[in-house]
Design a protein around this motif. Structure first.
Motif, short mmCIF file in Angstrom:
data_model
loop_
_atom_site.label_atom_id
_atom_site.label_comp_id
_atom_site.label_asym_id
_atom_site.label_seq_id
_atom_site.Cartn_x
_atom_site.Cartn_y
_atom_site.Cartn_z
N GLN A 1 42.35 34.61 36.63
CA GLN A 1 43.51 33.87 37.36
C GLN A 1 44.42 34.64 37.35
OE1 GLN A 1 45.29 30.13 35.70
NE2 GLN A 1 45.47 29.58 37.85
N ALA A 2 44.76 35.72 36.34
CA ALA A 2 45.56 36.91 36.51
C ALA A 2 45.34 37.60 37.55
CB ALA A 2 45.86 37.48 35.17
N SER A 3 44.15 38.03 37.72
CA SER A 3 43.56 39.05 38.87
C SER A 3 43.94 38.38 40.44
CB SER A 3 42.11 39.13 38.58
OG SER A 3 41.67 39.78 39.57
N SER B 1 43.00 45.93 38.06
CA SER B 1 43.75 46.18 36.90
C SER B 1 43.80 45.10 35.80
CB SER B 1 45.31 46.86 36.90
OG SER B 1 45.05 48.09 37.37
N ALA B 2 43.40 43.73 36.31
CA ALA B 2 43.38 42.84 35.12
C ALA B 2 42.36 43.03 34.16
CB ALA B 2 43.13 41.43 35.89
N PHE B 3 41.38 43.71 34.72
CA PHE B 3 40.20 44.09 33.86
C PHE B 3 40.20 45.52 33.43
CE2 PHE B 3 39.10 40.75 36.63
CZ PHE B 3 38.55 39.77 35.82
N GLY B 4 39.78 45.59 32.52
CA GLY B 4 39.51 47.08 31.68
C GLY B 4 38.21 47.84 32.30
N PRO C 1 39.48 36.78 42.86
CA PRO C 1 39.79 37.53 41.89
C PRO C 1 38.67 38.73 41.65
CG PRO C 1 38.53 35.50 41.16
CD PRO C 1 38.70 35.28 42.23
N ALA C 2 39.30 39.72 40.98
CA ALA C 2 38.45 40.97 40.85
C ALA C 2 37.30 40.68 39.78
CB ALA C 2 38.98 42.27 40.21
N GLU C 3 36.15 41.37 39.55
CA GLU C 3 35.17 41.13 38.63
C GLU C 3 34.99 42.45 37.68
OE1 GLU C 3 31.48 39.17 40.28
OE2 GLU C 3 32.87 39.10 41.94
#
Ligand code: PMV
Length: 330
Positions: A132-134, A147-150, A166-168
């Motif tokens: 959701q942040a992504s 950048s929501a994900f490392g 969203p990104a994955e």
């Protein structure tokens, strides 16, 4: 108060190995091409969000100074979505600092909007949720979704009918001991922002349709090479993705030129470095800096080589890092 109204989050910029450049014409800030990036630990944005019943408008303090109106406007668009999702009606005070040059082509909007999304969600009492942040970050700045994900993250191209995208995650930070050496060639802000540059490319460059058509195959090669940890397969595709993006921008009318003399010198230096047996591949975003993707073990030597290049002011060694996260909340 039954729920926290204040939170602090940190996020890192990401560097796209497969570039995003251009939006779909269906609204909702949807990318025209798939992209894949690595989130970088050597640079950091820290953002505090406080929803405050005593203020009448959202306020943005960027690097300890009141932010320009266009930046505040983008922050408000994200906060408005968080208010809608959470039912909170208060305006917010946002304080954000970067430990690297802001708006200079070092992907500051990526770390800024992912940190903002994560901090605002927590401050508004929404559950932590990287997807959701992504998506929230992506609606304001496409690259921020990643950048929501490392580690390594991807974002597919938008299709008609998409609203949420969203990104994955592709692989966590510890998947591959890569480094990205950033050769900083200018400390001031860039002249043409990415939003403006890509829109102008889409509107006027005869190469834009070719870029959109060819990007998915490069993306697929880049994803496969990341999964296989194969630098020899990754590097040429990374260079082609960046230079094809710039070729499309250079063919716009008038041309959008992000390169300076130092950029071109650095491109030549990376090639010379490879011919000496030091393996590194370049990528360039909407700014004059050159980033070199290399093995962690070679990063210092690559940085030393880049520091010799005329016009390179300094280097920053970055490695795969964590996604955006809350570090403090009320
Ligand atoms: O999302 P924006 O407006 O920060 O655009 C980013 C564009 C590039 O950095 C050049 C490429 C990318 O995929 O990050």
């Amino acid at each position: 108060m039954t729920r926290p109204l204040e939170a602090v989050a940190i996020a890192h910029p990401n560097i796209a190995l497969a570039k995003y450049w251009g939006k779909r014409p269906f609204g909702h800030n949807l990318p025209a091409v798939p992209s894949l990036s690595v989130t970088l630990s050597g640079m950091l944005t820290k953002t505090r969000v406080a929803f405050d019943p005593s203020i009448a408008e959202d306020v943005l303090i960027l690097n300890r100074a009141e932010a320009p109106a266009h930046e505040t406007k983008r922050v408000r668009s994200l906060l408005a979505r968080v208010r809608e999702l959470s039912g909170i009606s208060y305006k917010a005070r946002v304080e954000s600092t970067n430990d690297f040059p802001t708006a200079s082509g070092l992907a500051s909007s990526a770390s800024a909007f992912s940190a903002l999304a994560v901090a605002a969600m927590r401050a508004a009492g929404l559950p932590d949720d990287a997807s959701q942040a992504s998506d929230l970050a992506r609606k304001t700045s496409v690259s921020a979704a990643r950048s929501a994900f490392g580690g390594f993250a991807k974002l597919r191209a938008g299709v008609e009918g998409d609203v949420d995208l969203p990104a994955e995650s592709v692989a966590p930070a510890e998947h591959w001991d890569l480094a990205v050496v950033v050769a900083v060639t200018r400390e001031g802000p860039k002249e043409v922002g990415s939003t403006e540059g890509m829109q102008h490319t889409a509107d006027t460059s005869p190469y834009f349709p070719t870029w959109v058509e060819s990007a998915p195959a490069l993306f697929a090669r880049i994803e496969a090479a990341v999964l296989a940890r194969d630098l020899g397969a990754l590097g040429p595709a990374v260079e082609q993705s960046a230079l094809a993006m710039h070729a499309a921008a250079l063919a716009a009318a008038p041309a959008t030129v992000y390169f300076t003399g130092a950029t071109v010198e650095a491109i030549r230096a990376v090639r010379a470095m490879r011919s000496r047996g030091l393996e590194g591949y370049l990528t360039i975003d909407a700014g004059p800096h050159v980033k070199v993707v290399t093995r962690g073990a070679d990063a210092k030597e690559v940085a030393r080589a880049m520091e010799e290049v005329p016009g390179v002011l300094r280097t920053i060694i970055t490695t795969p890092g964590e996604g955006a996260r809350v570090i403090e909340s009320a």
